[in-house]
Design a protein around this motif. Structure first.
Motif, short mmCIF file in Angstrom:
data_model
loop_
_atom_site.label_atom_id
_atom_site.label_comp_id
_atom_site.label_asym_id
_atom_site.label_seq_id
_atom_site.Cartn_x
_atom_site.Cartn_y
_atom_site.Cartn_z
N VAL A 1 0.94 -1.15 -0.16
CA VAL A 1 0.19 -0.04 0.33
C VAL A 1 0.70 0.98 -0.43
O VAL A 1 1.82 1.20 0.47
CB VAL A 1 -1.19 0.10 1.22
CG1 VAL A 1 -1.91 1.23 1.15
CG2 VAL A 1 -1.75 -0.82 1.15
N PRO A 2 0.51 2.13 -1.13
CA PRO A 2 1.33 3.06 -0.90
C PRO A 2 1.11 4.05 -0.16
O PRO A 2 0.16 4.34 -0.10
CB PRO A 2 1.31 3.77 -2.73
CG PRO A 2 0.07 3.33 -3.48
CD PRO A 2 0.05 2.06 -2.38
N LEU A 3 2.32 4.96 0.32
CA LEU A 3 2.04 5.91 0.93
C LEU A 3 1.28 6.67 0.57
O LEU A 3 -0.04 7.91 1.17
CB LEU A 3 3.54 6.77 1.50
CG LEU A 3 4.42 6.08 1.98
CD1 LEU A 3 5.92 7.26 2.43
CD2 LEU A 3 3.54 6.03 3.78
N SER A 4 1.03 7.38 -0.68
CA SER A 4 0.05 8.14 -1.89
C SER A 4 -1.49 7.63 -1.31
O SER A 4 -2.43 8.79 -1.41
CB SER A 4 0.19 8.27 -3.63
OG SER A 4 -0.04 6.54 -3.73
N ALA A 5 -1.67 5.94 -0.69
CA ALA A 5 -2.96 6.12 -0.51
C ALA A 5 -3.91 7.24 0.49
O ALA A 5 -4.54 6.74 1.22
CB ALA A 5 -3.00 4.74 -0.60
N GLY A 6 -2.67 7.65 0.99
CA GLY A 6 -3.53 8.04 2.33
C GLY A 6 -3.95 7.09 3.92
O GLY A 6 -3.85 6.31 3.90
N ALA A 7 -4.69 7.22 4.09
CA ALA A 7 -5.29 7.10 5.75
C ALA A 7 -6.26 6.36 5.11
O ALA A 7 -7.23 6.12 3.90
CB ALA A 7 -6.51 7.98 6.77
N TYR A 8 -6.78 5.03 5.46
CA TYR A 8 -7.00 3.56 5.13
C TYR A 8 -7.74 2.38 6.21
O TYR A 8 -6.92 2.38 7.27
CB TYR A 8 -6.71 2.82 3.69
CG TYR A 8 -5.25 2.09 4.27
CD1 TYR A 8 -5.23 1.21 4.70
CD2 TYR A 8 -4.10 3.20 4.64
CE1 TYR A 8 -4.37 0.24 4.84
CE2 TYR A 8 -2.50 2.38 4.26
CZ TYR A 8 -2.58 1.16 4.87
OH TYR A 8 -1.12 0.70 5.41
N LEU A 9 -8.56 2.02 6.26
CA LEU A 9 -9.36 0.72 6.54
C LEU A 9 -8.20 0.06 7.44
O LEU A 9 -7.43 -0.40 6.14
CB LEU A 9 -10.04 0.37 6.77
CG LEU A 9 -11.08 -1.25 7.54
CD1 LEU A 9 -11.28 -0.04 8.53
CD2 LEU A 9 -12.36 -1.86 6.79
N GLY A 10 -7.55 -0.24 8.36
CA GLY A 10 -7.16 -1.34 8.90
C GLY A 10 -5.43 -1.40 9.27
O GLY A 10 -4.85 -1.67 9.72
N GLN A 11 -5.54 0.20 8.95
CA GLN A 11 -3.42 0.60 8.77
C GLN A 11 -3.16 0.55 10.07
O GLN A 11 -1.92 0.48 10.40
CB GLN A 11 -3.23 2.13 8.08
CG GLN A 11 -4.22 3.10 8.83
CD GLN A 11 -4.27 4.44 8.03
OE1 GLN A 11 -4.53 5.09 7.46
NE2 GLN A 11 -2.72 5.56 8.32
N ASP A 12 -4.32 0.22 11.08
CA ASP A 12 -3.75 0.75 12.59
C ASP A 12 -3.02 -0.42 13.17
O ASP A 12 -3.11 -0.95 14.53
CB ASP A 12 -4.25 0.89 13.62
CG ASP A 12 -5.52 1.10 13.27
OD1 ASP A 12 -6.39 -0.12 12.93
OD2 ASP A 12 -6.89 1.02 14.59
#
Length: 271
Positions: free
Chosen positions: A198-209
């Motif tokens: 998942v690239p940094l350019s994807a921004g915030a997204y579900l489950g990234q934590d």
């Protein structure tokens, strides 16, 4: 002459009580594990695993037992209360299940997956935890042994997603990280491995934590999650379904495999 089965201590947990009650009802009806398995249209090894507490029951199995033995909702209620015990499940329980896995689905926002790590990356990761030298060596040895899954005959299928931030963090120093990135490219050449970033350019997204892995076993699917201080093993089908959906949604944010390969190669050149 066969050995008697190991005794079950029902005071340890609700799961242990479930196993004890299952064996008690089976034996009270004069049934072997094989005979009960035939009555319930499942493998004898499955009944054996439930009684040995290698598998944990789900609601469907509990309802089958209640129907067969005529126990009202006894097994269902034991299963229901056992779901509150998942917080007690630790890493050792996961390790027992991992070799049985047919497919892995996992997401890693903080570190390279253990099964894909180089020895230098592993050692640097364990050292960062301020562990005693003996524990570091034990951790490295265990992780290297687990990696045998990748090259065994008929290996599991791997569906793995990593956050780009993982690739930018030079764990172990620049040289060690270049070797780790090169190793990821080698792993991607394996026909049973699908790796996306998942690239940094994807921004915030579900489950990234949070890190999680789904183990697709012959009889069921379970989920293992890990925090900085604890691990959780989920058997509840509802939790499993939610994580499956989450993994699919994360993959929608990830780069295709070829673009992932290009990204890793580019980062490696800049380390």
């Amino acid at each position: 002459m066969s050995r008697p089965p190991n005794p079950i201590d029902g005071t340890k947990s609700v799961y242990a009580t479930f196993a004890y009650v299952l064996r008690w009802w089976r034996e009270s009806r004069g049934l072997s594990q094989d005979a009960l398995a035939k009555e319930l249209y499942m493998a004898r090894s499955t009944i054996q695993a439930y009684e040995a507490q290698e598998y944990e029951p789900d609601d469907e199995f509990a309802e089958k037992l209640d129907k067969y033995f005529g126990t009202g909702k006894l097994f269902y209620y034991l299963w229901y209360h056992s779901q509150r015990e998942y917080l007690l499940q630790k890493w050792d329980a996961y390790l027992k299940l991992e070799p049985q896995c047919l497919q892995f689905r996992s997401f890693h926002p903080n570190a390279v997956p253990g099964l894909f790590q180089t020895e230098d990356y592993m050692r640097a990761s364990f050292t960062a935890g301020n562990l005693p030298e003996a524990e570091i060596e034990k951790g490295v040895e265990t992780r290297l042994r687990r990696q045998e899954l990748l090259c065994r005959p008929e290996p599991p299928l791997f569906w793995v997603v990593i956050d780009e931030a993982v690739l930018l963090r030079p764990v172990g120093g620049a040289a060690a990280m270049r070797a780790q990135l090169a190793h990821l490219l080698e792993v991607m050449d394996l026909p049973h491995v699908a790796l996306q970033v998942v690239p940094l350019s994807a921004g915030a997204y579900l489950g990234q934590d949070g890190y999680f892995v789904m183990l697709h076993l012959p009889e069921r699917t379970v989920v293992y999650e890990e925090t900085g201080t604890d691990g959780r093993l989920f058997y509840d089908p509802k939790v499993v379904h939610e994580r499956h959906v989450r993994h699919d949604r994360i993959r929608l944010k990830a780069l295709p495999e070829e673009a992932t390969r290009d990204l890793i190669s580019g980062i490696m050149k800049g380390v």
